[in-house]
Write a protein that holds these residues in place. Sequence first.
Motif, PDB file in Angstrom:
ATOM      1  N   LEU A 261       0.825  -1.207   0.000  1.00 27.73           N
ATOM      2  CA  LEU A 261       0.000   0.000   0.000  1.00 27.73           C
ATOM      3  C   LEU A 261       0.859   1.256   0.000  1.00 27.73           C
ATOM      4  CD1 LEU A 261      -2.719  -1.123   2.577  1.00 27.73           C
ATOM      5  CD2 LEU A 261      -2.818  -1.219   0.088  1.00 27.73           C
ATOM      6  N   PHE A 262       1.954   1.242   0.756  1.00 26.78           N
ATOM      7  CA  PHE A 262       2.889   2.368   0.769  1.00 26.78           C
ATOM      8  C   PHE A 262       3.519   2.546  -0.613  1.00 26.78           C
ATOM      9  CE2 PHE A 262       6.958   4.144   2.927  1.00 26.78           C
ATOM     10  CZ  PHE A 262       6.528   5.443   2.676  1.00 26.78           C
ATOM     11  N   PHE A 263       3.870   1.440  -1.226  1.00 29.73           N
ATOM     12  CA  PHE A 263       4.424   1.456  -2.578  1.00 29.73           C
ATOM     13  C   PHE A 263       3.450   2.123  -3.549  1.00 29.73           C
ATOM     14  CE2 PHE A 263       5.075  -0.681  -6.709  1.00 29.73           C
ATOM     15  CZ  PHE A 263       6.435  -0.514  -6.890  1.00 29.73           C
ATOM     16  N   ASP A 264       2.172   1.772  -3.451  1.00 34.61           N
ATOM     17  CA  ASP A 264       1.161   2.359  -4.330  1.00 34.61           C
ATOM     18  C   ASP A 264       1.079   3.871  -4.167  1.00 34.61           C
ATOM     19  OD1 ASP A 264       0.626  -0.203  -5.130  1.00 34.61           O
ATOM     20  OD2 ASP A 264      -1.360  -0.325  -4.206  1.00 34.61           O
ATOM     21  N   LEU A 265       1.219   4.353  -2.940  1.00 38.97           N
ATOM     22  CA  LEU A 265       1.102   5.789  -2.700  1.00 38.97           C
ATOM     23  C   LEU A 265       2.172   6.576  -3.452  1.00 38.97           C
ATOM     24  CD1 LEU A 265       0.185   5.979   1.096  1.00 38.97           C
ATOM     25  CD2 LEU A 265      -1.287   6.414  -0.867  1.00 38.97           C
ATOM     26  N   CYS A 266       3.354   6.006  -3.591  1.00 37.30           N
ATOM     27  CA  CYS A 266       4.400   6.686  -4.359  1.00 37.30           C
ATOM     28  C   CYS A 266       4.006   6.798  -5.830  1.00 37.30           C
ATOM     29  CB  CYS A 266       5.725   5.946  -4.222  1.00 37.30           C
ATOM     30  SG  CYS A 266       6.435   6.053  -2.563  1.00 37.30           S
ATOM     31  N   PHE A 267       3.281   5.822  -6.317  1.00 40.73           N
ATOM     32  CA  PHE A 267       2.838   5.874  -7.706  1.00 40.73           C
ATOM     33  C   PHE A 267       1.749   6.917  -7.926  1.00 40.73           C
ATOM     34  CE2 PHE A 267       5.354   2.159  -8.028  1.00 40.73           C
ATOM     35  CZ  PHE A 267       5.644   1.995  -9.370  1.00 40.73           C
ATOM     36  N   VAL A 268       1.051   7.288  -6.849  1.00 43.49           N
ATOM     37  CA  VAL A 268       0.061   8.357  -6.957  1.00 43.49           C
ATOM     38  C   VAL A 268       0.728   9.632  -7.466  1.00 43.49           C
ATOM     39  CG1 VAL A 268      -1.479   9.863  -5.644  1.00 43.49           C
ATOM     40  CG2 VAL A 268      -1.457   7.420  -5.194  1.00 43.49           C
ATOM     41  N   VAL A 269       1.938   9.898  -6.996  1.00 43.39           N
ATOM     42  CA  VAL A 269       2.654  11.114  -7.400  1.00 43.39           C
ATOM     43  C   VAL A 269       2.903  11.100  -8.902  1.00 43.39           C
ATOM     44  CG1 VAL A 269       4.763  12.469  -7.081  1.00 43.39           C
ATOM     45  CG2 VAL A 269       3.746  11.257  -5.130  1.00 43.39           C
ATOM     46  N   ALA A 270       3.363   9.976  -9.416  1.00 42.38           N
ATOM     47  CA  ALA A 270       3.656   9.880 -10.848  1.00 42.38           C
ATOM     48  C   ALA A 270       2.384   9.980 -11.679  1.00 42.38           C
ATOM     49  CB  ALA A 270       4.393   8.576 -11.141  1.00 42.38           C
ATOM     50  N   VAL A 271       1.322   9.286 -11.249  1.00 43.84           N
ATOM     51  CA  VAL A 271       0.046   9.365 -11.977  1.00 43.84           C
ATOM     52  C   VAL A 271      -0.468  10.792 -11.985  1.00 43.84           C
ATOM     53  CG1 VAL A 271      -2.380   8.653 -11.930  1.00 43.84           C
ATOM     54  CG2 VAL A 271      -0.580   6.964 -11.531  1.00 43.84           C
TER      55      VAL A 271
ATOM     56  N   ALA B 140       0.591   8.609 -23.044  1.00 40.12           N
ATOM     57  CA  ALA B 140       0.619   7.156 -23.214  1.00 40.12           C
ATOM     58  C   ALA B 140       1.995   6.590 -22.898  1.00 40.12           C
ATOM     59  CB  ALA B 140       0.217   6.791 -24.644  1.00 40.12           C
ATOM     60  N   ALA B 141       3.053   7.299 -23.317  1.00 39.42           N
ATOM     61  CA  ALA B 141       4.416   6.822 -23.084  1.00 39.42           C
ATOM     62  C   ALA B 141       4.768   6.846 -21.600  1.00 39.42           C
ATOM     63  CB  ALA B 141       5.408   7.671 -23.882  1.00 39.42           C
ATOM     64  N   VAL B 142       4.477   7.968 -20.947  1.00 40.57           N
ATOM     65  CA  VAL B 142       4.819   8.097 -19.527  1.00 40.57           C
ATOM     66  C   VAL B 142       3.986   7.143 -18.682  1.00 40.57           C
ATOM     67  CG1 VAL B 142       4.699   9.662 -17.555  1.00 40.57           C
ATOM     68  CG2 VAL B 142       5.660  10.465 -19.707  1.00 40.57           C
ATOM     69  N   PHE B 143       2.703   7.031 -19.010  1.00 42.07           N
ATOM     70  CA  PHE B 143       1.841   6.163 -18.200  1.00 42.07           C
ATOM     71  C   PHE B 143       2.237   4.702 -18.360  1.00 42.07           C
ATOM     72  CE2 PHE B 143      -1.801   4.328 -16.216  1.00 42.07           C
ATOM     73  CZ  PHE B 143      -2.268   5.300 -15.357  1.00 42.07           C
ATOM     74  N   PHE B 144       2.728   4.331 -19.535  1.00 42.12           N
ATOM     75  CA  PHE B 144       3.195   2.952 -19.685  1.00 42.12           C
ATOM     76  C   PHE B 144       4.322   2.657 -18.701  1.00 42.12           C
ATOM     77  CE2 PHE B 144       6.237  -0.121 -21.288  1.00 42.12           C
ATOM     78  CZ  PHE B 144       5.428  -1.231 -21.472  1.00 42.12           C
ATOM     79  N   ALA B 145       5.278   3.578 -18.583  1.00 40.07           N
ATOM     80  CA  ALA B 145       6.396   3.364 -17.656  1.00 40.07           C
ATOM     81  C   ALA B 145       5.896   3.227 -16.224  1.00 40.07           C
ATOM     82  CB  ALA B 145       7.391   4.516 -17.771  1.00 40.07           C
ATOM     83  N   ILE B 146       4.943   4.070 -15.847  1.00 40.61           N
ATOM     84  CA  ILE B 146       4.387   4.024 -14.491  1.00 40.61           C
ATOM     85  C   ILE B 146       3.687   2.689 -14.258  1.00 40.61           C
ATOM     86  CG2 ILE B 146       2.709   5.072 -12.921  1.00 40.61           C
ATOM     87  CD1 ILE B 146       3.190   7.725 -14.478  1.00 40.61           C
ATOM     88  N   TRP B 147       2.773   2.356 -15.170  1.00 37.08           N
ATOM     89  CA  TRP B 147       1.954   1.151 -15.000  1.00 37.08           C
ATOM     90  C   TRP B 147       2.803  -0.116 -15.053  1.00 37.08           C
ATOM     91  CZ3 TRP B 147       1.458  -2.221 -19.292  1.00 37.08           C
ATOM     92  CH2 TRP B 147       0.649  -3.339 -19.062  1.00 37.08           C
ATOM     93  N   TRP B 148       3.740  -0.197 -15.973  1.00 38.32           N
ATOM     94  CA  TRP B 148       4.499  -1.434 -16.140  1.00 38.32           C
ATOM     95  C   TRP B 148       5.385  -1.709 -14.936  1.00 38.32           C
ATOM     96  CZ3 TRP B 148       3.691  -5.577 -18.623  1.00 38.32           C
ATOM     97  CH2 TRP B 148       4.706  -6.494 -18.881  1.00 38.32           C
ATOM     98  N   ALA B 149       6.000  -0.666 -14.388  1.00 36.57           N
ATOM     99  CA  ALA B 149       6.816  -0.863 -13.192  1.00 36.57           C
ATOM    100  C   ALA B 149       5.940  -1.303 -12.022  1.00 36.57           C
ATOM    101  CB  ALA B 149       7.562   0.425 -12.854  1.00 36.57           C
ATOM    102  N   TRP B 150       4.762  -0.690 -11.886  1.00 33.89           N
ATOM    103  CA  TRP B 150       3.843  -1.085 -10.807  1.00 33.89           C
ATOM    104  C   TRP B 150       3.389  -2.528 -10.995  1.00 33.89           C
ATOM    105  CZ3 TRP B 150      -1.154  -2.934 -10.959  1.00 33.89           C
ATOM    106  CH2 TRP B 150      -1.796  -3.047  -9.730  1.00 33.89           C
ATOM    107  N   MET B 151       3.027  -2.882 -12.207  1.00 35.10           N
ATOM    108  CA  MET B 151       2.510  -4.227 -12.478  1.00 35.10           C
ATOM    109  C   MET B 151       3.570  -5.285 -12.193  1.00 35.10           C
ATOM    110  SD  MET B 151       0.786  -5.709 -15.961  1.00 35.10           S
ATOM    111  CE  MET B 151       0.767  -7.480 -16.292  1.00 35.10           C
ATOM    112  N   ASN B 152       4.799  -5.033 -12.604  1.00 32.47           N
ATOM    113  CA  ASN B 152       5.851  -6.033 -12.392  1.00 32.47           C
ATOM    114  C   ASN B 152       6.112  -6.270 -10.912  1.00 32.47           C
ATOM    115  OD1 ASN B 152       7.926  -6.847 -14.968  1.00 32.47           O
ATOM    116  ND2 ASN B 152       6.284  -5.382 -15.357  1.00 32.47           N
ATOM    117  N   PHE B 153       6.152  -5.199 -10.126  1.00 35.34           N
ATOM    118  CA  PHE B 153       6.330  -5.366  -8.687  1.00 35.34           C
ATOM    119  C   PHE B 153       5.155  -6.132  -8.087  1.00 35.34           C
ATOM    120  CE2 PHE B 153       5.142  -3.939  -4.435  1.00 35.34           C
ATOM    121  CZ  PHE B 153       6.263  -4.311  -3.711  1.00 35.34           C
TER     122      PHE B 153
END
Length: 407
Positions: A40-50, A74-87
């Motif tokens: 959950l803490f990890f997800d919060l950091c992704f809030v900043v990028a989104v 689309a390019a930036v969001f792919f980087a955000i989403w793919w890193a989140w998904m892999n973790f």
Amino acid sequence: MWERVNAEQPVAGHRISAWWQVMRGRDPQEAHRASTPLELFFDLCFVVAVAQAAVQLHHALAEGHWAAGLAGYAAVFFAIWWAWMNFTWFASAYDTDDVPYRLLTLLQMGGVLVLAAGVAPAFQRYDFTVVVIGYVIMRVAMIAQWLRAAAEHPEGRAAALRYAAGIAVVQLGWIARLWAPGTWAWITFLVLVAAELAVPAWAESRGRRTNWHPEHIVERYGLFTIIVLGEVILATFTAVQSSLAERGLSSSLLLIAVGGLALVFGLWWIYFTGPAARLPTLRVALSWGYGHYVVFAAIAALGAGLEAAVDTAGHHAHLSEHAAALTVAIPVVIVLGVLAALHLMTGAGTVGHPLLVAAGAVVVLALTWSPPVLGLGGAVLAMGLVLAATLTANLVVSIRRHAAVRA
């Protein structure tokens, strides 16, 4: 004194139970598997990028730079989403919650913050250097996690090594892409995206499959959906608050706010109603997981669209009312369509009949031509009402179908 623990199926908890737990892999049938505080803490950091990606998309839309804004988003969001998904998928299989695991997760959290810092230059100057640096930091940490899994979990070693090798090769490609000129920058981007998406399919193609937990994965995606929906509410609230401070309350502003809330609540209701998704095979799981890129990106784009609508209503955007309505309608239609496909694929959700979803999407799009009659605020509110009607119709059909089956 911290100690090393050799546990066949270590259970993550709210505290560190050992300095180092052997990474044997989690039980994919583990009961009551829930997201951990670290996740959950990890997800919060992704809030900043989104949030940064949505803000830059809003600026691009408000200035009328549709093509450039959407491509960058689309390019930036792919980087955000793919890193989140892999973790997320790795943690579902190998979360030991020991000190090395937490420190590598911290490194990934730092990487997403670096990525977030590079979003503005990527949109404004097409300079993806900082974005790539942040992305590579996250992916290098992921390589280290897979190498650790390979060393400590012999049964999953082959797949773990394929993951580590595939990720490493693609990261070299991302770094080399920074020097790609002109059109080649986008061509190489698409090639590298395809390579990233191919790595999990290749790594899981033979031998023992990684022990990810289906119910845990579904929960993690649901939680990230809530986070992105919350980002839409925050973005819309900020835009409304700024407009109120500058120009006071207007009927159009009020209707956009009410309509935007109805759209967000309707999308939440559609996502979280009905049976949970079932992921019986790797093909279904990857298709469902990959499809969420579009869901997450479109939901976040809805926030940018609502902000652009508020700006247009206040005469602070280079958009016609029709164009502003499109910035709201298109994300809603995309989410409706993709969620319908994902729900039908996995037996989840509230899709009573695909034609009902299609009809709702067509009416939402048609409402983009209604601002001359309804006003921009009225058009957004009408979209919210149509989404509610679409949800209701699908619920009624689904309930009747289940009742007939039980009878």
